[in-house]
Scaffold this motif. Structure first.
Motif, short mmCIF file in Angstrom:
data_model
loop_
_atom_site.label_atom_id
_atom_site.label_comp_id
_atom_site.label_asym_id
_atom_site.label_seq_id
_atom_site.Cartn_x
_atom_site.Cartn_y
_atom_site.Cartn_z
N GLN A 118 0.83 -1.20 0.00
CA GLN A 118 0.00 0.00 0.00
C GLN A 118 0.86 1.26 0.00
OE1 GLN A 118 -3.64 -0.27 2.39
NE2 GLN A 118 -3.23 -2.40 2.76
N LEU A 119 1.97 1.23 0.74
CA LEU A 119 2.87 2.39 0.76
C LEU A 119 3.53 2.58 -0.60
CD1 LEU A 119 4.50 1.95 4.26
CD2 LEU A 119 3.55 4.09 3.43
N VAL A 120 4.03 1.49 -1.14
CA VAL A 120 4.75 1.57 -2.42
C VAL A 120 3.80 2.06 -3.51
CG1 VAL A 120 5.82 0.18 -4.23
CG2 VAL A 120 6.50 -0.12 -1.85
N GLU A 121 2.59 1.53 -3.51
CA GLU A 121 1.62 1.94 -4.53
C GLU A 121 1.36 3.45 -4.45
OE1 GLU A 121 -2.35 0.54 -3.94
OE2 GLU A 121 -2.87 0.74 -6.05
N THR A 122 1.15 3.94 -3.23
CA THR A 122 0.86 5.36 -3.05
C THR A 122 2.04 6.23 -3.52
OG1 THR A 122 -0.41 4.75 -1.11
CG2 THR A 122 0.09 7.08 -1.39
N MET A 123 3.24 5.86 -3.11
CA MET A 123 4.40 6.68 -3.49
C MET A 123 4.64 6.64 -4.98
SD MET A 123 7.15 6.28 -0.46
CE MET A 123 6.82 4.63 0.12
N ARG A 124 4.50 5.46 -5.56
CA ARG A 124 4.80 5.36 -6.99
C ARG A 124 3.73 6.01 -7.85
NH1 ARG A 124 7.44 0.53 -9.65
NH2 ARG A 124 8.14 2.29 -10.88
N HIS A 126 2.57 8.98 -7.12
CA HIS A 126 2.82 10.43 -7.12
C HIS A 126 4.27 10.82 -7.36
CE1 HIS A 126 -1.19 11.46 -5.88
NE2 HIS A 126 -1.14 10.61 -4.87
N LEU A 127 5.20 9.95 -7.02
CA LEU A 127 6.60 10.34 -7.08
C LEU A 127 7.33 9.53 -8.15
CD1 LEU A 127 7.27 10.26 -3.22
CD2 LEU A 127 6.60 12.25 -4.58
N PRO A 128 8.32 10.17 -8.79
CA PRO A 128 9.08 9.45 -9.83
C PRO A 128 10.17 8.59 -9.20
CG PRO A 128 9.81 11.73 -9.70
CD PRO A 128 8.77 11.56 -8.63
N ILE A 129 9.79 7.55 -8.48
CA ILE A 129 10.81 6.71 -7.87
C ILE A 129 10.61 5.26 -8.27
CG2 ILE A 129 11.32 8.18 -5.87
CD1 ILE A 129 9.46 6.49 -4.22
N SER A 130 11.69 4.49 -8.15
CA SER A 130 11.63 3.09 -8.55
C SER A 130 11.02 2.26 -7.43
CB SER A 130 13.03 2.58 -8.86
OG SER A 130 13.75 2.46 -7.64
N GLU A 131 10.67 1.03 -7.80
CA GLU A 131 10.09 0.09 -6.85
C GLU A 131 11.00 -0.08 -5.62
OE1 GLU A 131 7.20 -1.78 -7.53
OE2 GLU A 131 7.32 -3.01 -5.70
N SER A 132 12.30 -0.26 -5.86
CA SER A 132 13.18 -0.54 -4.72
C SER A 132 13.39 0.71 -3.86
CB SER A 132 14.53 -1.08 -5.21
OG SER A 132 15.10 -0.18 -6.12
N GLU A 133 13.44 1.87 -4.50
CA GLU A 133 13.53 3.11 -3.72
C GLU A 133 12.30 3.27 -2.84
OE1 GLU A 133 15.89 6.48 -6.33
OE2 GLU A 133 13.99 5.73 -7.06
N ARG A 135 10.39 0.95 -1.72
CA ARG A 135 10.42 0.00 -0.62
C ARG A 135 11.30 0.49 0.51
NH1 ARG A 135 9.99 -6.13 -2.63
NH2 ARG A 135 8.43 -5.69 -4.20
N ALA A 136 12.44 1.02 0.16
CA ALA A 136 13.36 1.52 1.18
C ALA A 136 12.69 2.67 1.95
CB ALA A 136 14.65 2.00 0.52
N ARG A 137 11.98 3.52 1.19
CA ARG A 137 11.34 4.65 1.84
C ARG A 137 10.17 4.19 2.72
NH1 ARG A 137 10.54 9.70 2.45
NH2 ARG A 137 8.37 10.16 2.04
N VAL A 145 7.10 7.02 11.88
CA VAL A 145 5.85 7.11 12.64
C VAL A 145 5.90 6.24 13.89
CG1 VAL A 145 4.43 7.71 10.66
CG2 VAL A 145 4.71 5.32 11.27
N GLY A 146 7.10 5.72 14.19
CA GLY A 146 7.28 5.06 15.47
C GLY A 146 6.83 3.62 15.52
N ILE A 147 6.96 2.90 14.41
CA ILE A 147 6.66 1.47 14.45
C ILE A 147 7.97 0.72 14.67
CG2 ILE A 147 5.91 -0.50 13.05
CD1 ILE A 147 3.75 1.32 11.96
N PRO A 148 8.08 -0.02 15.75
CA PRO A 148 9.33 -0.73 16.02
C PRO A 148 9.56 -1.81 14.97
CG PRO A 148 7.65 -1.28 17.66
CD PRO A 148 7.06 -0.24 16.78
N ASN A 149 10.82 -2.07 14.68
CA ASN A 149 11.15 -3.15 13.76
C ASN A 149 10.58 -2.95 12.35
OD1 ASN A 149 12.54 -5.45 13.67
ND2 ASN A 149 11.35 -6.44 15.30
N PRO A 150 10.73 -1.73 11.79
CA PRO A 150 10.00 -1.42 10.56
C PRO A 150 10.36 -2.34 9.38
CG PRO A 150 11.61 0.29 11.05
CD PRO A 150 11.54 -0.59 12.25
N ALA A 151 11.60 -2.77 9.28
CA ALA A 151 11.99 -3.56 8.12
C ALA A 151 11.22 -4.87 8.07
CB ALA A 151 13.49 -3.83 8.15
N GLU A 152 10.88 -5.39 9.24
CA GLU A 152 10.15 -6.64 9.29
C GLU A 152 8.64 -6.39 9.20
OE1 GLU A 152 10.02 -9.67 12.77
OE2 GLU A 152 12.12 -9.27 12.23
#
Lengths: 573, 322
Positions: A118-124, A126-133, A135-137, A145-152
């Motif tokens: 859902q995040l990637v869809e929203t960013m892509r 509106h913004l000219p960024i790649s899929e992997s960028e 994801r990183a963002r 926003v204070g979610i512990p362990n964000p990568a997981e």
């Protein structure tokens, strides 16, 4: 205000009017609304349900549901007019330049997609960024926003987050494209106090760090006091007053603002009754009151002995299976109520307070027999309820205890007329001798709770939330109970309606000498209603104290923590 | 998940045993099998010997147990009417019914789902309204009537399509297919469409109602507020959520396509199991009836199992989380 500056306001609304044409005529949801918002500012819009607060947000987003339309006025974003833009242009502004957060985090996210998707869809979008960028963002945003362990956690589905965490995800989505304006529509209404405090902190921090402007829409004066710089008060689709928060909260000019603030239960002292100002929706208090000394409702109130203790709960434990399995050792349980013991005296209002999931509602359900306890005993009026093997045998005791539920929308059968809803318990327990008597009792009851006998022939959906809660109360009174369990009876209601319902409950308690178990997460409400309070956390009863001493000298850390989070409003003397 | 599937499997077995019991009772109470097997001049002693040989004198529970054992090995007995093993008869007819059902299921879903989505998204457009009206006709007309109309129009008047049979078939192993020849495909067209009409209209209405519901939810509003493209909202978010509850009904509908094939098969004289069943009923051919009953039950049970597993694939909320 700051109109004199050369640079245009971040968001400027002039003369906004929103209409909803219908068969019965045109409903104006908002009229003559003027608002301006600066970068870095938090503006509160406060008012009761139906006042038109959310309509403003939808108008700004260009998302008013047809046939509704913006009939007049203009909306400018940094001086550039955005109302009436072509659909595609407006879509590019939504999410990119103006973000929005909704009330209920449990329903705001697509349940079938991971948070990352859902995040990637929203960013892509509106913004000219790649899929992997992207994801990183996404990971970075969840961290922000204070979610512990964000990568997981980013790989998780919405249902794997708690309510507060989901609202953080919603915020991450709303700010993912760095909008200039953030609209928050009741962002904390569905959350516990401690989570509410965290979310408000987060929003305030984001606004400061990113220099966004935020409009926060709420009915909660506590939230207004907590975060806003300026407030606009809405009443019946009009903006009645705008000004700095400090001033409006302490010296409101408009009588409606005054009455709205008066209806908020004070956290710091106990009051006899809530003042009801004529500005608040008609309370219906002028309905005929019954003379209870002669009426059916007042009769048979002499329940024989006057024991000191009406209800005694001993070592009550209840657990729910969270993972079913064929093999008992693989099953997982959640202990909802953990060895809870307390006693309620005759004629007393006993409060249970705690956050959601603390087990307070489960206690209520165990007492009235909706759930069966795993272990422990419940004594009511000198008899052991848990010792009865059949429901029927306990009927004479169950008649004496009734329950009022939280959600007035789902606790009444929509296919039954109000008369039948209220009459059902009378008929079930055979408390009246004839149908004519049942009808008379029902119309008296409806009169007594302030609805008027004419309500009897209508269906629940014709009533507002507060009126439905009155129907629930009438139904609960219909068995002539001596013990009333109120499970968050007002948490779904507006403050002014809450004030009316709490007044009604107080009156009934006095008139009928009722004993009450009053469950709430709202400490100020507890303070107004209860004689003694029990504090629950994780299924355990931490402490029981006289209400005043709990508020003035709490004994446990958790109680102190809860008290600290309680939103306090400064009031004019 | 394993627990869930194990439980469903256990339930399925229970269902199958119940159906087997019903099928078994057919033998017990609908006519005397011996009378059906022998001719008039068989002696009473001969009949009694036969009765003993076939185990018909055993107590009913024992007979039932033997019945279940035989059936689970695919032995359904011998048809009274055709004097051939039922298993072989069914195997012969099975491909015809399956092909017919498969094609009409594809038609029903392939037209039904997109039309449901279309009518939900463009409620007020003329084609949507037209289609909704037509679907009402489709849902109210009985299947055989539609079939007869089609025969009248395309078979008798226009003479475009054959009105009965399967046309030329090609044998691949024991499976006979009409999908590989022109006449086979032509013959399939009308029965498949007839069979699909009712299911199609039902699916349209179901998908439409569910989709309208989903479009009102908060997550769709939030998706709009994030400025996602309309197409992404409708097909990426709304459609997927629509399909979750719709799958159950669709599963049951596919099952009933196979069961409903009886009527269509007799209208078009389609040489499938349904036709076999109708003929069996008129001649009280109990082994065939029992076998058909069991087979249809099995199809339903399998489809339901697949639907339950599909739920897990689509809806992450049902997967066990740590």
């Amino acid at each position: 205000m700051t109109e004199a500056q050369d640079t245009p306001a971040l968001l400027d609304i002039r003369g906004l009017k929103v209409e909803f044409p219908s068969r019965r005529g045109v409903l104006v949801a908002a009229r003559d609304v003027d608002l301006s918002l600066q970068a870095g500012e938090i503006l509160g819009v406060v008012g009761e349900s139906g006042a038109g607060k959310s309509t403003i947000a939808y108008a700004i987003m260009g998302l008013i549901e047809p046939p509704g339309r913006m009939a007049a006025g203009e909306i400018r974003l940094k001086g550039e007019r955005i109302d009436g833009l072509p659909r595609e242009k407006m879509r590019k502004i939504r999410g990119k330049r103006i973000g929005m957060i909704f009330q209920d985090p449990l329903t705001s996210l697509d349940p079938l997609q991971t948070v990352e998707a859902q995040l990637v869809e929203t960013m892509r979008t509106h913004l000219p960024i790649s899929e992997s960028e992207a994801r990183a963002r996404a990971v970075e945003l969840l961290g922000q926003v204070g979610i512990p362990n964000p990568a997981e956690r980013v790989k998780n589905y919405p249902h794997q987050f708690s309510g507060g965490m989901r609202q953080r995800v919603v915020i991450a989505l709303a700010i993912s494209c760095e909008p200039e304006v953030l609209l928050a529509d009741e962002p904390t209404t569905a959350l516990d106090v401690s989570i509410q405090a965290q979310i408000l902190d987060l929003l305030r921090k984001l606004v400061r760090d990113k220099g966004m402007g935020m409009i926060i829409i709420t009915h909660d004066m506590g939230v207004i006091a907590e975060v806003t710089d300026r407030v606009a008060v809405m009443y019946r689709s009009r903006m009645v007053e705008t000004g700095p928060s400090e001033k409006i909260l302490t010296h409101p000019d408009h009588p409606y603002s005054r009455s709205l603030i008066a209806a908020v239960p004070p956290a710091d002292h106990r009051i006899e009754r809530f003042p009801l100002v004529e500005y608040i929706e008609k309370a219906g208090d002028e309905q005929a009151k019954l003379d209870l000394s002669t009426h059916w409702l007042g009769q048979a109130r002499d329940f024989g002995s006057h024991e000191e203790t009406l209800l005694k709960v001993e070592d009550l434990t209840m657990r729910f299976m969270t993972r079913p399995s064929l093999i008992p050792s693989r099953r997982r349980y959640m202990t909802a109520v953990d060895h809870v013991s307390f006693a309620i005296r005759n004629g007393e209002v006993f409060g249970l307070v705690g956050e959601s999931g603390s087990g307070k509602s489960t206690v209520a359900r165990l007492i009235c027999g909706i759930h069966k306890p795993l272990s422990g005993r419940i004594h009511f009026a000198g008899e052991e309820l848990t010792a009865f093997t059949s429901r029927r045998a306990a009927n004479h005791l169950r008649r004496q205890m009734q329950m009022i539920f939280q959600d007035p929308y789902s606790s009444l059968n929509p296919r039954m007329k109000v008369r039948d809803i209220v009459a059902e318990p009378i008929r079930f327990h055979k408390l009246a001798s004839s149908n004519a008597q049942v009808r008379r009792i029902v119309s008296d009851l409806l009169d007594h709770v302030g609805l008027g006998a004419s309500a009897a022939l209508r269906y629940p959906h014709e009533f507002s939330g507060g009126q439905r809660q009155r129907i629930s109360i009438a139904r609960a009174l219909a068995t002539r109970p001596r013990f009333l369990i109120c499970d968050e009876p007002t948490s779904a209601l507006d403050v002014s309606i809450q004030a009316q319902i709490l007044n009604l409950l107080k009156d009934l308690q006095e008139e009928l000498g009722l004993t009450m178990l009053f469950i709430s997460h709202d400490l100020p409400v507890i303070r107004q209603m209860c004689d003694r309070v029990g504090v629950m956390q994780h299924g355990k009863l931490l402490e029981v104290a006289e209400t005043e001493s709990l508020f003035t000298s709490p004994r446990t850390d958790y109680t102190r923590h809860l008290l600290k989070l309680m939103p306090r409003m400064k009031r004019a003397a | 998940m394993l627990f869930f599937i194990a439980r469903r499997l256990a339930q399925s077995i229970l269902v199958m045993l119940t159906v087997a019991l019903i099928a078994f009772t057919l033998f017990q109470y609908v006519g005397d099998p011996i009378n059906n097997m022998v001719d008039q001049d068989t002696t009473l002693a001969e009949r009694e010997r036969l009765r003993q040989e076939l185990g018909l004198n055993d107590p009913p529970p024992v007979q039932f147990w033997h019945f279940v054992q035989r059936v689970s090995h695919g032995d359904f007995g011998v048809s009274y009417r055709l004097k051939k093993p039922v298993a072989g008869l069914i195997a012969e007819r099975f491909p015809a019914t399956m092909e017919l059902s498969l094609i009409s299921a594809i038609l029903a879903l392939g037209i039904g789902i997109p039309m449901g989505v279309y009518t939900a998204l463009h409620r007020d457009r003329l084609p949507a309204r037209l289609f909704m009206t037509l679907s009402l006709v489709g849902i109210s007309l009985p299947t055989f009537l539609i079939g007869i109309f089609l025969i009248l129009l395309f078979g008798v008047q226009l003479r475009w399509l054959p009105t009965f049979g399967r046309g030329e078939v090609v044998h691949i192993g024991w499976w006979s297919t009409g999908l590989l020849t022109k006449s086979g495909l032509q013959s399939l067209l009308m029965p498949a469409f007839t069979l699909a009409v009712f299911q199609m209209t039902l699916i349209v209405r179901l998908v439409r109602a569910e989709m309208l519901e989903v479009l009102r939810t908060d997550y769709i509003k939030f998706a709009r507020a994030r400025g996602l493209k309309t197409r992404a909202i409708h097909f990426g978010h709304a459609l997927k959520n629509t399909l979750v509850p719709v799958i159950t009904i669709i599963g049951l509908q596919v099952g009933s396509i196979i069961a409903f094939a009886i009527i269509t098969e007799s209208v078009f004289q389609w040489p499938g199991m349904g036709l076999l069943f109708i003929q069996a009923i008129s001649e009280v051919d109990i082994p065939v009836m029992a076998a058909y009953l069991l087979l249809i039950a099995l199809v339903f049970v399998i489809i339901n199992l697949i639907v339950d597993i599909l739920y897990f694939v689509i809806d992450p909320r049902l997967r066990v989380n740590k």
